[in-house]
Design a protein around this motif. Structure first.
Motif, PDB file in Angstrom:
ATOM      1  N   LYS A 283       6.861   7.035  -1.216  1.00  0.00           N
ATOM      2  CA  LYS A 283       5.581   7.408  -0.616  1.00  0.00           C
ATOM      3  C   LYS A 283       5.141   8.792  -1.109  1.00  0.00           C
ATOM      4  O   LYS A 283       3.962   9.022  -1.402  1.00  0.00           O
ATOM      5  CB  LYS A 283       5.696   7.390   0.905  1.00  0.00           C
ATOM      6  CG  LYS A 283       4.338   7.487   1.600  1.00  0.00           C
ATOM      7  CD  LYS A 283       4.459   7.276   3.095  1.00  0.00           C
ATOM      8  CE  LYS A 283       3.071   7.343   3.734  1.00  0.00           C
ATOM      9  NZ  LYS A 283       3.140   7.215   5.196  1.00  0.00           N
ATOM     10  N   LEU A 287       3.036   6.099  -4.603  1.00  0.00           N
ATOM     11  CA  LEU A 287       2.943   4.657  -4.849  1.00  0.00           C
ATOM     12  C   LEU A 287       2.183   3.977  -3.718  1.00  0.00           C
ATOM     13  O   LEU A 287       2.206   4.432  -2.557  1.00  0.00           O
ATOM     14  CB  LEU A 287       4.337   4.045  -4.983  1.00  0.00           C
ATOM     15  CG  LEU A 287       4.958   4.040  -6.391  1.00  0.00           C
ATOM     16  CD1 LEU A 287       5.259   5.457  -6.852  1.00  0.00           C
ATOM     17  CD2 LEU A 287       6.235   3.195  -6.411  1.00  0.00           C
ATOM     18  N   SER A 288       1.545   2.869  -4.042  1.00  0.00           N
ATOM     19  CA  SER A 288       0.829   2.095  -3.031  1.00  0.00           C
ATOM     20  C   SER A 288       1.831   1.346  -2.161  1.00  0.00           C
ATOM     21  O   SER A 288       3.001   1.195  -2.516  1.00  0.00           O
ATOM     22  CB  SER A 288      -0.108   1.091  -3.709  1.00  0.00           C
ATOM     23  OG  SER A 288       0.645   0.091  -4.387  1.00  0.00           O
ATOM     24  N   ILE A 289       1.338   0.870  -1.002  1.00  0.00           N
ATOM     25  CA  ILE A 289       2.203   0.103  -0.098  1.00  0.00           C
ATOM     26  C   ILE A 289       2.760  -1.128  -0.798  1.00  0.00           C
ATOM     27  O   ILE A 289       3.937  -1.476  -0.644  1.00  0.00           O
ATOM     28  CB  ILE A 289       1.427  -0.300   1.173  1.00  0.00           C
ATOM     29  CG1 ILE A 289       1.070   0.945   1.988  1.00  0.00           C
ATOM     30  CG2 ILE A 289       2.233  -1.274   2.014  1.00  0.00           C
ATOM     31  CD1 ILE A 289       2.274   1.740   2.464  1.00  0.00           C
ATOM     32  N   GLU A 290       1.928  -1.797  -1.605  1.00  0.00           N
ATOM     33  CA  GLU A 290       2.395  -2.985  -2.336  1.00  0.00           C
ATOM     34  C   GLU A 290       3.494  -2.623  -3.331  1.00  0.00           C
ATOM     35  O   GLU A 290       4.508  -3.322  -3.442  1.00  0.00           O
ATOM     36  CB  GLU A 290       1.225  -3.636  -3.062  1.00  0.00           C
ATOM     37  CG  GLU A 290       1.614  -4.933  -3.782  1.00  0.00           C
ATOM     38  CD  GLU A 290       0.443  -5.587  -4.497  1.00  0.00           C
ATOM     39  OE1 GLU A 290       0.665  -6.589  -5.187  1.00  0.00           O
ATOM     40  OE2 GLU A 290      -0.703  -5.075  -4.355  1.00  0.00           O
ATOM     41  N   GLU A 291       3.298  -1.511  -4.048  1.00  0.00           N
ATOM     42  CA  GLU A 291       4.303  -1.082  -5.025  1.00  0.00           C
ATOM     43  C   GLU A 291       5.611  -0.683  -4.334  1.00  0.00           C
ATOM     44  O   GLU A 291       6.704  -1.001  -4.813  1.00  0.00           O
ATOM     45  CB  GLU A 291       3.761   0.098  -5.843  1.00  0.00           C
ATOM     46  CG  GLU A 291       2.647  -0.299  -6.812  1.00  0.00           C
ATOM     47  CD  GLU A 291       1.982   0.899  -7.444  1.00  0.00           C
ATOM     48  OE1 GLU A 291       1.553   0.797  -8.611  1.00  0.00           O
ATOM     49  OE2 GLU A 291       1.881   1.967  -6.775  1.00  0.00           O
ATOM     50  N   GLU A 316       2.344   1.868   6.321  1.00  0.00           N
ATOM     51  CA  GLU A 316       2.309   3.317   6.145  1.00  0.00           C
ATOM     52  C   GLU A 316       3.439   4.029   6.886  1.00  0.00           C
ATOM     53  O   GLU A 316       3.814   5.152   6.554  1.00  0.00           O
ATOM     54  CB  GLU A 316       0.960   3.865   6.622  1.00  0.00           C
ATOM     55  CG  GLU A 316      -0.226   3.441   5.778  1.00  0.00           C
ATOM     56  CD  GLU A 316      -0.179   4.053   4.388  1.00  0.00           C
ATOM     57  OE1 GLU A 316       0.496   5.083   4.214  1.00  0.00           O
ATOM     58  OE2 GLU A 316      -0.804   3.492   3.468  1.00  0.00           O
TER      59      GLU A 316
END
Length: 662
Positions: A283, A287-291, A316
């Motif tokens: 985080k 990086l995105s939540i999907e990544e 999150e």
């Protein structure tokens, strides 16, 4: 070029091999005229296999049997005339430590501990030699009756131990290995508390027999689990299936007593801290939540984290799993609105486990996972660094940190394939309360002792250990495989530097010393016991005539000034007295000088021993502490009548004191 046989073929052996292919259930083990274990044929079973009607024979019964079983019972029950000799110079904090390291044959050790630790051990862990045809096992002498065994047992063999090579040619046989384990398990069971537990590591070669053996010794109803340990060894050389698992059998001394007197076994989930830390790291990297979710799922592909794969969702706030919000007979007259669709959520078939008000609170706290339109919602259960759960029977522990630790404290890798420290800590967490005795009578590299000390400093426990290890010689010429030969040579080189004999016991003791020192250095403000008292199995302190006085004649009188062996110290006598009186060998010992005589005080007034001049001044000082037991030798008094006077003196000053003389 192989040697010529110089004899004709053994047709009986060939015929047995043919029968083995056709009727493997009819092949058994027996002894030949030379006493060697060989393959044989169970002719009663063979006749039944070749008959269409029931063949009368021995009454059938469910049992585990093998050649030498009765002799192994004799070996377990036969007395020995041996003792434990203290070795201060090899110990750490000898007078105050409550930990023991016993060097010698574990069959003898288990017998010597019977009186002192009967029903006092909470947990036993052992990793016995595997029956692979390459290991070394104990060859116990079953050929004598009890009286002969007692007379002989104060001697040692030419090799100073009873270890023999379990050669490849004999590896297909089970009887020797079963006999070795049976006698030791019978004795070990006596030491367990009523709510005691035993954990036994084994591999494919004997796991089936070990289970049957434990069913017989501990009782089938006391079986708890057979855990599978996935190791990280490379099995690419296997022809058929690479075996990368071992087994851990778990039995209770009395499972009903254990259930009634212990809480549920809960352990901290392994790897949860790593997953939570990985989420925070990713985080911070943006990086995105999907990544992040994809990275976490990649971690679950590793055996170390596979058991956490249910925590497969990310938002999150962290990594979570969707937990059920229903219960049988729950309410079905209300629901909540899915904020993603604006439609009412599907009501679970069993009904809600929560009230409407509780569902709204969870929704407002963003703790509801909605899924798709056709699935009832679930509650988010986030992974926690301190998550506890019931242990399952599939374990994975990486041994590479232990290999690094061994290299760090020894400077070399001095033994192969150490049991993972975290695995033994898990075993102790499950089976041992914070204040108890943990026994390992196949100590090997002393991982169990290390784990006890490490866990004590982590959870504030005061567990004590008893390790038993025979002084097995380290010999690279008999090591199996190149890496084993290399580690053996490293061990010998290391022992030469510290000027110690080339035995596994010396490596074990040195690991405990160095691991304890490291733990203490890392936790300078904590009080902990990182010491151990070394006791070595030896022949009795008493001369043979002490056990066989009827054999005394006039020619021996000059040699019988004392019935105590000349090379034995006062402390040697003290520990044999403690063994004989059933006093725990880990109790604190204080030495005082009274009127010029050395006096030992064991645990205050539990036992007082004086093997120097036993004068009235000494007696008066000893009597002030009101000891439970007092012991001296006949050599410490001037005249036979003094024994009576001494006992009378104690009757006056400390009437409850029991007085004995050697």
């Amino acid at each position: 070029m192989s040697d010529l046989k110089m004899h004709t073929a053994n047709l009986v052996a060939k015929n047995i091999e043919k029968l083995t292919a056709l009727f493997p259930n009819c092949i058994t083990e027996t002894r030949n005229e030379q006493g060697e274990i060989i393959k044989g044929v169970d002719f009663d079973l063979l006749r039944q296999e070749l008959s269409e009607v029931l063949v009368e024979g021995e009454q059938e019964r469910y049992t585990l049997n093998w050649v030498g079983k009765k002799e192994s019972i004799l070996a377990a029950n036969a007395p020995i005339a041996k003792t434990l000799r203290p070795c201060r110079e090899e110990s750490v904090n000898f007078d105050t430590t409550e930990n023991l390291f016993i060097e010698g044959d574990n069959l003898d050790a288990l017998k010597l501990l019977q009186e002192n630790y009967l029903g006092k051990v909470k947990m036993i862990y052992i990793d016995p030699p595997y029956n692979t045809g390459k290991d070394f096992i104990y060859s116990d002498d079953f050929a004598e009756n009890t009286e002969e065994f007692l007379i002989r047992s104060n001697q040692i063999d030419e090799e100073n131990n009873r270890l023999v090579s379990n050669l490849e040619s004999n590896g297909r046989f089970h009887s020797d290995w079963l006999s070795m384990m049976y006698s030791r398990l019978r004795l070990a069971q006596n030491l367990l508390m009523d709510d005691g537990i035993i954990f036994i590591s084994c591999d494919d070669n004997e796991s089936h027999n070990m289970r049957k053996l434990c069913d017989e010794v501990f009782g089938e109803n006391n079986f708890i689990a057979e855990c599978i340990h996935k190791n990280n060894s490379n099995k690419n050389q296997a022809k058929f299936i690479g075996i990368s698992t071992e087994y851990l059998l778990v039995y209770a001394r009395d499972i009903e007593f254990l259930k009634a007197n212990s809480s549920d076994w809960r352990i901290r989930k392994e790897g949860t801290k790593d997953i939570a830390s990985k989420f925070k790291q990713l985080k911070l990297m943006g990086l995105s939540i999907e990544e992040i979710g994809n990275e976490i799922k990649e971690m679950y592909k590793r055996p170390k984290y596979a058991h956490l794969s249910r925590w497969n969702k990310v938002d999150e706030n962290g990594v979570f799993k969707d937990a059920d919000l229903s219960r049988q007979g729950g309410r079905k007259d209300y629901t909540i609105i899915n904020p993603n669709t604006g439609k009412p959520c599907i009501i679970p078939d069993r009904g809600w486990d929560k009230s409407y008000e509780d569902l709204i609170k969870l929704q407002e706290a963003d703790l509801i996972w909605y899924g798709d339109e056709n699935t009832p919602p679930s509650v988010k259960s986030y992974i926690s660094e301190d998550d506890y759960s019931v242990a399952d029977n599939f374990w994975y522990f990486d041994s590479s940190p232990d290999t690094k630790f061994i290299k760090q404290i020894f400077g070399e890798l001095v033994f192969e394939n150490p049991k993972p420290l975290n695995m033994i800590k898990r075993v102790i967490e499950l089976g041992a309360i914070k204040n108890c005795i943990v026994l390992d009578f196949f100590a090997g590299s002393a991982t169990t002792a290390h784990a006890v000390m490490q866990l004590n400093v982590e959870d504030g426990g005061t567990r004590r250990f008893i390790m038993v290890q025979v002084a097995e010689a380290i010999d690279p010429t008999r090591a199996i495989g190149d890496s084993a030969k290399k580690t053996s040579k490293n061990a010998i080189k290391f022992l030469d530097v510290i000027n110690k004999p080339h035995t596994i016991a010396e490596i074990s003791k040195e690991r405990i010393r160095r691991a304890g020192a490291k733990i203490q250095a890392e936790n300078p403000d904590k009080q902990m016991d990182v010491g151990f008292r070394v006791l070595k199995i030896d022949s009795s302190n008493m001369k043979d005539i002490y056990y066989q006085p009827d054999q005394l004649d006039k020619t021996m009188l000059e040699q019988m000034v004392s019935h105590i062996k000349e090379d034995r110290s006062a402390e040697d006598l003290l520990f044999q007295v403690m063994l004989d009186w059933g006093i725990e060998l880990s109790l604190p010992i204080e030495r005082k000088t009274i009127d010029g005589s050395e006096v030992y005080f064991v645990a205050g007034n539990t036992l007082v021993a004086c093997f120097d001049k036993f004068t009235m001044n000494v007696i008066d000082e000893i009597a002030k502490v009101k000891p439970l037991r007092v012991v001296s030798t006949e050599l410490a008094i001037m005249h036979d009548q003094d024994k009576t006077n001494i006992k009378e003196r104690f009757k006056q000053l400390s009437p409850d004191t029991e007085v004995k003389f050697l």
